[in-house]
Write a protein that holds these residues in place. Structure first.
Motif, PDB file in Angstrom:
ATOM      1  N   LEU A 224       0.843  -1.199   0.000  1.00  0.00           N
ATOM      2  CA  LEU A 224       0.000   0.000   0.000  1.00  0.00           C
ATOM      3  C   LEU A 224       0.873   1.243   0.000  1.00  0.00           C
ATOM      4  O   LEU A 224       1.894   1.296   0.698  1.00  0.00           O
ATOM      5  N   GLU A 225       0.441   2.231  -0.787  1.00  0.00           N
ATOM      6  CA  GLU A 225       1.036   3.564  -0.743  1.00  0.00           C
ATOM      7  C   GLU A 225      -0.077   4.556  -0.493  1.00  0.00           C
ATOM      8  O   GLU A 225      -1.171   4.425  -1.046  1.00  0.00           O
ATOM      9  N   SER A 226       0.184   5.542   0.363  1.00  0.00           N
ATOM     10  CA  SER A 226      -0.838   6.511   0.744  1.00  0.00           C
ATOM     11  C   SER A 226      -0.154   7.809   1.167  1.00  0.00           C
ATOM     12  O   SER A 226       1.055   7.949   1.040  1.00  0.00           O
ATOM     13  N   ARG A 227      -0.955   8.729   1.699  1.00  0.00           N
ATOM     14  CA  ARG A 227      -0.471   9.985   2.279  1.00  0.00           C
ATOM     15  C   ARG A 227      -1.261  10.244   3.545  1.00  0.00           C
ATOM     16  O   ARG A 227      -2.411   9.836   3.655  1.00  0.00           O
ATOM     17  N   VAL A 228      -0.669  10.977   4.462  1.00  0.00           N
ATOM     18  CA  VAL A 228      -1.370  11.354   5.691  1.00  0.00           C
ATOM     19  C   VAL A 228      -2.422  12.398   5.332  1.00  0.00           C
ATOM     20  O   VAL A 228      -2.094  13.498   4.895  1.00  0.00           O
ATOM     21  N   ALA A 229      -3.681  12.023   5.489  1.00  0.00           N
ATOM     22  CA  ALA A 229      -4.790  12.930   5.199  1.00  0.00           C
ATOM     23  C   ALA A 229      -4.903  13.984   6.291  1.00  0.00           C
ATOM     24  O   ALA A 229      -4.550  13.735   7.449  1.00  0.00           O
ATOM     25  N   SER A 230      -5.395  15.157   5.938  1.00  0.00           N
ATOM     26  CA  SER A 230      -5.499  16.245   6.916  1.00  0.00           C
ATOM     27  C   SER A 230      -6.402  15.865   8.091  1.00  0.00           C
ATOM     28  O   SER A 230      -6.119  16.247   9.230  1.00  0.00           O
ATOM     29  N   ASN A 231      -7.456  15.083   7.842  1.00  0.00           N
ATOM     30  CA  ASN A 231      -8.349  14.701   8.948  1.00  0.00           C
ATOM     31  C   ASN A 231      -7.770  13.579   9.816  1.00  0.00           C
ATOM     32  O   ASN A 231      -8.388  13.161  10.788  1.00  0.00           O
TER      33      ASN A 231
ATOM     34  N   ALA B 271       4.094  10.859  12.046  1.00  0.00           N
ATOM     35  CA  ALA B 271       3.826  11.142  10.641  1.00  0.00           C
ATOM     36  C   ALA B 271       3.017  12.439  10.594  1.00  0.00           C
ATOM     37  O   ALA B 271       2.235  12.718  11.504  1.00  0.00           O
ATOM     38  N   HIS B 272       3.231  13.239   9.559  1.00  0.00           N
ATOM     39  CA  HIS B 272       2.617  14.563   9.476  1.00  0.00           C
ATOM     40  C   HIS B 272       1.771  14.714   8.217  1.00  0.00           C
ATOM     41  O   HIS B 272       1.952  13.984   7.243  1.00  0.00           O
ATOM     42  N   GLU B 273       0.887  15.695   8.246  1.00  0.00           N
ATOM     43  CA  GLU B 273      -0.053  15.938   7.161  1.00  0.00           C
ATOM     44  C   GLU B 273       0.638  15.975   5.809  1.00  0.00           C
ATOM     45  O   GLU B 273       1.660  16.643   5.628  1.00  0.00           O
ATOM     46  N   GLY B 274       0.063  15.235   4.859  1.00  0.00           N
ATOM     47  CA  GLY B 274       0.572  15.211   3.497  1.00  0.00           C
ATOM     48  C   GLY B 274       1.755  14.283   3.276  1.00  0.00           C
ATOM     49  O   GLY B 274       2.157  14.046   2.132  1.00  0.00           O
ATOM     50  N   GLN B 275       2.320  13.756   4.342  1.00  0.00           N
ATOM     51  CA  GLN B 275       3.517  12.927   4.225  1.00  0.00           C
ATOM     52  C   GLN B 275       3.203  11.628   3.473  1.00  0.00           C
ATOM     53  O   GLN B 275       2.230  10.938   3.790  1.00  0.00           O
ATOM     54  N   PRO B 276       4.018  11.270   2.477  1.00  0.00           N
ATOM     55  CA  PRO B 276       3.830   9.996   1.784  1.00  0.00           C
ATOM     56  C   PRO B 276       4.124   8.825   2.724  1.00  0.00           C
ATOM     57  O   PRO B 276       5.031   8.892   3.556  1.00  0.00           O
ATOM     58  N   LEU B 277       3.326   7.778   2.567  1.00  0.00           N
ATOM     59  CA  LEU B 277       3.462   6.586   3.388  1.00  0.00           C
ATOM     60  C   LEU B 277       3.512   5.354   2.486  1.00  0.00           C
ATOM     61  O   LEU B 277       2.875   5.316   1.441  1.00  0.00           O
TER      62      LEU B 277
ATOM     63  N   ASP C  92       8.023   6.151   5.912  1.00  0.00           N
ATOM     64  CA  ASP C  92       7.838   7.446   5.257  1.00  0.00           C
ATOM     65  C   ASP C  92       8.602   7.438   3.939  1.00  0.00           C
ATOM     66  O   ASP C  92       9.186   6.416   3.549  1.00  0.00           O
ATOM     67  N   GLU C  93       8.605   8.577   3.253  1.00  0.00           N
ATOM     68  CA  GLU C  93       9.232   8.661   1.932  1.00  0.00           C
ATOM     69  C   GLU C  93      10.743   8.480   1.969  1.00  0.00           C
ATOM     70  O   GLU C  93      11.361   8.176   0.956  1.00  0.00           O
ATOM     71  N   GLU C  94      11.352   8.644   3.130  1.00  0.00           N
ATOM     72  CA  GLU C  94      12.797   8.460   3.264  1.00  0.00           C
ATOM     73  C   GLU C  94      13.155   7.051   3.721  1.00  0.00           C
ATOM     74  O   GLU C  94      14.325   6.740   3.922  1.00  0.00           O
TER      75      GLU C  94
END
Length: 151
Positions: A4-11, A66-72, A94-96
């Motif tokens: 799975l690849e995702s991003r940290v959603a604002s909510n 993990a922070h808002e918008g961060q790729p996961l 995370d992306e790194e």
């Protein structure tokens, strides 16, 4: 294997300014859904086979924020299996490539009509057979942990 690849959603971000602990569980739940799709248990597959997976147990460990918008990305390791259970280990990065969290889970195959455990349908079993199985000596160091106050 990245499942799975995702991003940290604002909510998903809480009053501390980082991803809420419950949202880590959400990401790992989404990873289980991605695994189900991967082995042929997407919505049509569940209907066709009359079969699904239930989570019996999970052990979630938080490592970093993990922070808002961060790729996961979520990496899957199959630790063990039998005819109707999967013992899996997820790593959230995370992306790194930094490890953010882990989730060890036991999943059970369920006959949807009876609500009872049942062996994997043949095509699902074949897809599971194609997943890389980790030798016990190659299990992640975080697997099979026990929660305790060490004295």
């Amino acid at each position: 294997m990245v499942i799975l690849e995702s991003r940290v959603a604002s909510n998903w971000v809480d009053y501390n300014g980082h991803m809420n602990d419950a949202e880590y569980a959400r990401v790992f739940s989404l990873a289980v859904e991605a695994l189900m799709e991967h082995v042929g248990l997407d919505e049509p597959g569940r209907a066709r086979h009359g079969y699904t997976l239930y989570t019996l147990e999970t052990h979630l460990c938080y490592r970093r924020e993990a922070h808002e918008g961060q790729p996961l990305s979520v990496e899957l390791t199959l630790l063990d299996r039998d005819t109707k259970r999967l013992h899996i280990f997820f790593k959230l990065h995370d992306e790194e490539g930094s490890l953010l969290a882990t989730s060890e889970q036991m999943l059970m195959g369920i006959d949807s009509d009876t609500g009872r455990p049942a062996p994997f349908p043949l095509s699902v079993e074949q897809a599971i057979d194609a997943l890389p199985l980790a030798a016990p000596s190659a299990w992640p160091s975080q697997a099979s942990r026990i929660i305790a106050i060490r004295r």
